[in-house]
Design an enzyme around this catalytic site. Structure first.
Site, PDB file in Angstrom:
ATOM      1  N   CYS A 160      -4.554   1.621  -0.430  1.00 33.31           N
ATOM      2  CA  CYS A 160      -5.112   0.938   0.734  1.00 33.31           C
ATOM      3  C   CYS A 160      -6.162   1.829   1.421  1.00 33.31           C
ATOM      4  CB  CYS A 160      -3.998   0.503   1.674  1.00 33.31           C
ATOM      5  SG  CYS A 160      -4.516  -0.776   2.839  1.00 33.31           S
ATOM      6  N   HIS A 194       0.167  -2.228  -2.091  1.00 35.41           N
ATOM      7  CA  HIS A 194       1.040  -1.123  -1.671  1.00 35.41           C
ATOM      8  C   HIS A 194       2.268  -0.969  -2.568  1.00 35.41           C
ATOM      9  CE1 HIS A 194      -0.659  -0.097   2.329  1.00 35.41           C
ATOM     10  NE2 HIS A 194      -1.131  -1.323   2.280  1.00 35.41           N
ATOM     11  N   GLU A 245       4.341   1.493  -2.541  1.00 32.88           N
ATOM     12  CA  GLU A 245       5.440   2.108  -1.774  1.00 32.88           C
ATOM     13  C   GLU A 245       6.193   1.087  -0.939  1.00 32.88           C
ATOM     14  OE1 GLU A 245       2.365   2.094  -0.848  1.00 32.88           O
ATOM     15  OE2 GLU A 245       2.246   1.947   1.339  1.00 32.88           O
TER      16      GLU A 245
END
Lengths: 224, 83
Positions: free
Chosen positions: A85, A201, A203
């Site tokens: 990002c 993302h 994570e």
């Protein structure tokens, strides 16, 4: 021996990245950018957020901090580097990867789940997946439209450096599945040194309780 | 050393989509204006000291190449005036 998650003023996915890596049994710690890279670093994450308030262009200021010079050298030496990002915007601004991530085509902040088609399994970031596999990762960005100079996309494709493309649930890379107007639905690529930049993302997709675990395979690139 | 103001204009290259400009154009139309096309640009004014205008321009150009513009997206022009 640790993965350094670099924190800038305005980073906000840094703690998530550390937690996600630790969930996978990977040693990780936060590193304040002005302190430089830890001596025993085994990988680098440039996390999401709004470094320097997105002033000038998203990622532009963080990309010119001294630690990015260290990161470029480390990446050239084979250290795994992942920009997610805002970290992807920083990575492109710092020439870790070609192109740029800029304003979404309809000027909207897009925060939703996306389907991604795995375009190559020949990188540490994607070897956990099958070629053509469809995974689901969240996005949250206003400047995620991948732009690259004419001709350079063909070079990326020829060198098998496109990691993911936005697609629908059936794996079709159609315009309707493209959340931000990215060229050719590109969601993530690798630079010449193998550094990965991606807007979705991973994570945020590592714990079953928070919407899936499809991101784990990407982070496993940091397993020695 | 003489004082100059270098003015750097950074704009999107031809063919690069400018969603903010298009949104602004649509807002102008809602206000009743007729606008065929609208382009945006960033303008930076750099006050600096240099031996001569050419050196001032050179310095401003280097700043633009290294930070103010992104070569994937932008083209730019630099002008220099005595201050």
């Amino acid at each position: 021996m640790t993965v350094a998650v670099i924190r800038f003023g305005g980073s906000n996915c840094d703690r998530d990245a550390v937690r996600a890596l630790r969930t996978l049994g990977i040693d990780a710690e936060l590193a304040w950018h002005a302190d430089g890279l830890p001596a025993d670093v085994t990988g680098v994450v440039l996390p999401g957020g709004f470094s320097y308030g997105d002033y000038l262009r998203a990622g532009a200021i963080a990309a010119r901090t001294p630690i990015l010079e260290e990161v470029r050298r480390a990446a050239a030496g084979g250290l795994p580097v992942l920009g997610v990002c805002n970290g992807a915007q920083i990575g492109c601004e710092a020439s870790l990867a070609p192109g740029a991530f800029t304003t979404n085509d309809r000027s909207r902040f897009r925060c939703e789940h996306t389907f991604l088609r795995v375009e190559t399994t020949d990188t540490p970031w994607t070897r956990a997946y099958e070629a053509g596999e469809i995974i689901e990762l969240p996005i949250a960005h206003a400047e995620g439209r991948f732009v690259i100079e004419p001709g350079r996309l063909e070079t990326l494709e020829r060198d098998d450096r496109v990691l993911f493309r936005y697609c629908d649930a059936d794996g079709r890379t159609i315009a309707a599945a493209n959340p931000n107007g990215s060229t050719d639905n590109v969601a993530g690529i690798v630079g010449k040194t193998g550094a990965a930049v991606m807007m979705p993302h991973p994570e945020r997709a590592t714990l079953p309780d928070t919407g899936g675990t499809d991101g784990r395979g990407i982070l496993r690139a940091f397993v020695n | 050393m003489p004082a100059f103001t270098a003015t750097v204009t950074v704009r999107l290259k031809q063919g690069v989509l400018d969603p903010e400009a298009e949104t602004t154009r649509q807002a102008l139309e809602r206000l009743g204006f007729d606008v065929e096309a609208l382009r945006t640009a960033d303008r930076f004014e750099l006050d600096l000291a240099a031996a001569d205008p050419a050196t001032a321009e050179e310095q401003a150009t280097e700043m633009t190449e290294r930070l103010l513009a992104n070569p994937t997206l932008h083209e730019y022009e630099v002008t220099v005036d005595r201050r």
